[in-house]
Scaffold this active site. Sequence first.
Site, PDB file in Angstrom:
ATOM      1  N   LEU A 124      -8.008   0.981   7.663  1.00 48.40           N
ATOM      2  CA  LEU A 124      -7.160   2.167   7.501  1.00 48.40           C
ATOM      3  C   LEU A 124      -5.962   1.897   6.599  1.00 48.40           C
ATOM      4  O   LEU A 124      -5.428   0.790   6.557  1.00 48.40           O
ATOM      5  CB  LEU A 124      -6.681   2.662   8.868  1.00 48.40           C
ATOM      6  CG  LEU A 124      -7.770   3.033   9.879  1.00 48.40           C
ATOM      7  CD1 LEU A 124      -7.146   3.553  11.163  1.00 48.40           C
ATOM      8  CD2 LEU A 124      -8.736   4.063   9.310  1.00 48.40           C
ATOM      9  N   ARG A 172     -11.150  -0.255  -0.520  1.00 48.04           N
ATOM     10  CA  ARG A 172     -11.648  -1.232  -1.496  1.00 48.04           C
ATOM     11  C   ARG A 172     -10.520  -1.851  -2.330  1.00 48.04           C
ATOM     12  O   ARG A 172     -10.710  -2.913  -2.935  1.00 48.04           O
ATOM     13  CB  ARG A 172     -12.649  -0.570  -2.446  1.00 48.04           C
ATOM     14  CG  ARG A 172     -13.936  -0.146  -1.769  1.00 48.04           C
ATOM     15  CD  ARG A 172     -14.746   0.782  -2.634  1.00 48.04           C
ATOM     16  NE  ARG A 172     -15.922   1.240  -1.914  1.00 48.04           N
ATOM     17  CZ  ARG A 172     -17.173   1.001  -2.277  1.00 48.04           C
ATOM     18  NH1 ARG A 172     -17.419   0.323  -3.368  1.00 48.04           N
ATOM     19  NH2 ARG A 172     -18.178   1.444  -1.567  1.00 48.04           N
ATOM     20  N   HIS A 229      -5.508   7.542   5.155  1.00 49.94           N
ATOM     21  CA  HIS A 229      -6.073   7.949   6.443  1.00 49.94           C
ATOM     22  C   HIS A 229      -4.981   8.533   7.347  1.00 49.94           C
ATOM     23  O   HIS A 229      -5.194   9.541   8.029  1.00 49.94           O
ATOM     24  CB  HIS A 229      -6.693   6.745   7.167  1.00 49.94           C
ATOM     25  CG  HIS A 229      -7.887   6.159   6.478  1.00 49.94           C
ATOM     26  ND1 HIS A 229      -7.854   4.934   5.864  1.00 49.94           N
ATOM     27  CD2 HIS A 229      -9.146   6.638   6.299  1.00 49.94           C
ATOM     28  CE1 HIS A 229      -9.048   4.673   5.355  1.00 49.94           C
ATOM     29  NE2 HIS A 229      -9.842   5.695   5.597  1.00 49.94           N
TER      30      HIS A 229
END
Length: 283
Positions: free
Chosen positions: A33, A188, A37
């Site tokens: 997270l 990522r 988010h």
Amino acid sequence: MKIFITKTEIKSYLSSLKEQNKSIGFVPTMGALHQGHLSLIKKAQQKNDLVVVSVFVNPTQFDKKEDLINYPKTIENDTKLLKSVSCDVLFLPSVEEIYDNNVTSERFDFDGLEHQMEGEFREGHFDGVGTIVKTLFEIITPNKAYFGEKDFQQLQIIKKMVAKHRLDVKVKGCPIFREEDGLAMSSRNTRLTEAHRNAAPFIYETLKKVRKKFGTNNALELTEWVKNQFKKQPLLDIEYFMIADEKTLKPTKYQESNKKYRAFIAVFAGNIRLIDNISLHKD
């Protein structure tokens, strides 16, 4: 914050709250997270009595095994972050809990949305997305569910699935949450090398220039222009760039006045694949 790991337990808990007419906002995630988010959770908190977040790395939406293996798993940190924003419920199921002994995707028809962009490069990806989101919706039965616009194609596909399967949930798209330098927040990003991380904001800078040029230049001209821009940036390899109709996601060549358009891009920074998009309307 309450944490549940089985479908039975979370269904039982949520059904008791629904009997009290409590509204449920839902944010499905694959963990790792970040502030993007958390921005979805905060939106959900504004409009619902309680918020459920799921953390589940869904194996059926990965077209490459190594991506699934390498996907960051940071549940301790995720739990801390969720507590820091007063999340009400965390659903943390295992693969066995979700799929039993049958880790396969349902097959979906998204009226062609699944064949554009990501669908062309990631075989079976959207069947996997549809499978897990539909499953989670059936477990949580939320009133509203929140998704970021970074995965705009995914957002449109989930809206289509909800309509076609007549699921009783409102799907809400939320603006892309960006780093200070413009890079779209993504789990990522933590895997980027320093050099690739420094180069990555070029993606959004290019999209903003496309937005300015759109209307003066047509989609074909802009596609060529973007490809040429990336030739000057040796650390980033463009996989695709296209301008598409927001509703159908079909690529366009020339602008029509009654349609809304968005520019979509996928880029490799080393072996890390980054996606982004931007609305081409000045409103």
